[in-house]
Design an enzyme around this catalytic site. Structure first.
Site: not given
Ligand code: GUN
Length: 285
Positions: A53, A97, A120
């Site tokens: 990211k 996350q 998200d």
């Molecule tokens: N953990 C696995 N996929 C994601 C996601 O798309 N967003 C977040 N915040 N955590 C994750």
């Protein structure tokens, strides 16, 4: 034999669009888009995602703010950080996350993120908006899937769409996006009877169950579009999807590989959401 849907290529074009628009915002409005990524603890998979990211932010010209917190961080400390980020004007999007360590309640943390910065689209306000088709942010993985389907030129309206998996993050919002495009949507899950029969009726099949090789070629209708959201780590370390690729590609018209299908799209859509957040927060969208 199916045509392979190249997620890397489609995600590169989404990121290019975002990069161009971010550059325009910088030049014309003096705005620099910022994403804060918070990770708690040392989950190795999470570390890889967070690094990806961060790299994506650099590639599209965003500022990224990374907060790598110790496993022992308390819920209160994490909530304090979220509140600071909610108020920080340099931060347009906040991503915490998941999964979080067991002593922290994920729901409480998600609910603390300002819905305007919830890139998200996990906050109940944004989930509710998805339900009524008034999107502030498109949920990243389902939005990426929609873009991959669009890249094949497949019309969704009137098609039989089957989603396997009913998670809040993928299955449920996926069903909503397909429904809003006028697909006839069936959601299957662990209690579904006649799964094979239902799958055989699918013109568009989206699989998000988290079980390696769960869907096999004999469950796929000739000419179906097959999207594999799965990302399973085999004992030998290889990545593998929820669809058995070798048998499925003999039946499908289009199919996503794993890796290189849905995976790269999720981050590209996150960049797009962060850009949208910046525009909305500055009265530009
Ligand atoms: N953990 C696995 N996929 C994601 C996601 O798309 N967003 C977040 N915040 N955590 C994750």
């Amino acid at each position: 034999m199916a045509q392979i849907i190249d997620g890397k290529q489609v995600s590169a074009s989404v990121k290019q669009e975002v990069k161009d628009e971010a550059a325009k915002l910088r030049e014309e409005k003096g705005l620099k888009v910022g994403l804060a990524v918070v990770i708690v603890g040392n989950n190795p998979a999470s570390r890889v995602y967070v690094n990806n990211k961060k790299k994506a932010c650099e590639a599209v010209g965003f500022q990224s703010f990374e907060y790598a917190l110790d496993e022992a961080t308390t819920q209160e400390q994490l909530l304090d950080l979220v509140n600071v980020l909610n108020r920080d004007d340099r931060v347009n999007g906040i991503l915490v996350q998941l999964p979080l360590p067991k002593h922290i309640d994920e729901k409480t943390v998600i609910n603390a993120i300002s819905p305007e910065k919830d890139v998200d689209a996990f906050h109940p306000v944004n989930v509710g908006k998805i339900m009524i088709g008034e999107y502030a942010f498109l949920p990243c993985t389902p939005a990426g899937v929609m873009r991959l389907i669009a890249s094949t030129g497949t019309e969704i309206a009137g098609k039989q769409c089957v989603v396997i998996g009913r998670s809040n993050i993928v299955g449920k919002p996926m069903a909503m996006l397909l429904l809003h495009e006028s697909g006839t949507v069936t959601v299957c899950h662990s209690k579904t009877k006649n799964l094979k029969e239902i799958c055989l009726g699918a013109d568009i099949l989206v699989v998000a169950v988290g079980r390696a090789n769960f869907v096999t070629g004999d469950m796929i209708k000739e000419g179906a579009v097959v999207i594999d959201v799965g990302m399973n780590r085999l004992d030998d370390g290889r990545l593998c999807g929820d669809v058995e690729f070798e048998s499925a590609e003999k039946k499908a018209s289009y199919i996503t590989p794993v890796p290189g299908g849905v995976g790269p799209m999720t981050i590209a859509m996150l960049m797009k959401n962060t850009l949208t957040a910046a525009k909305q927060q500055n009265g530009l969208a």
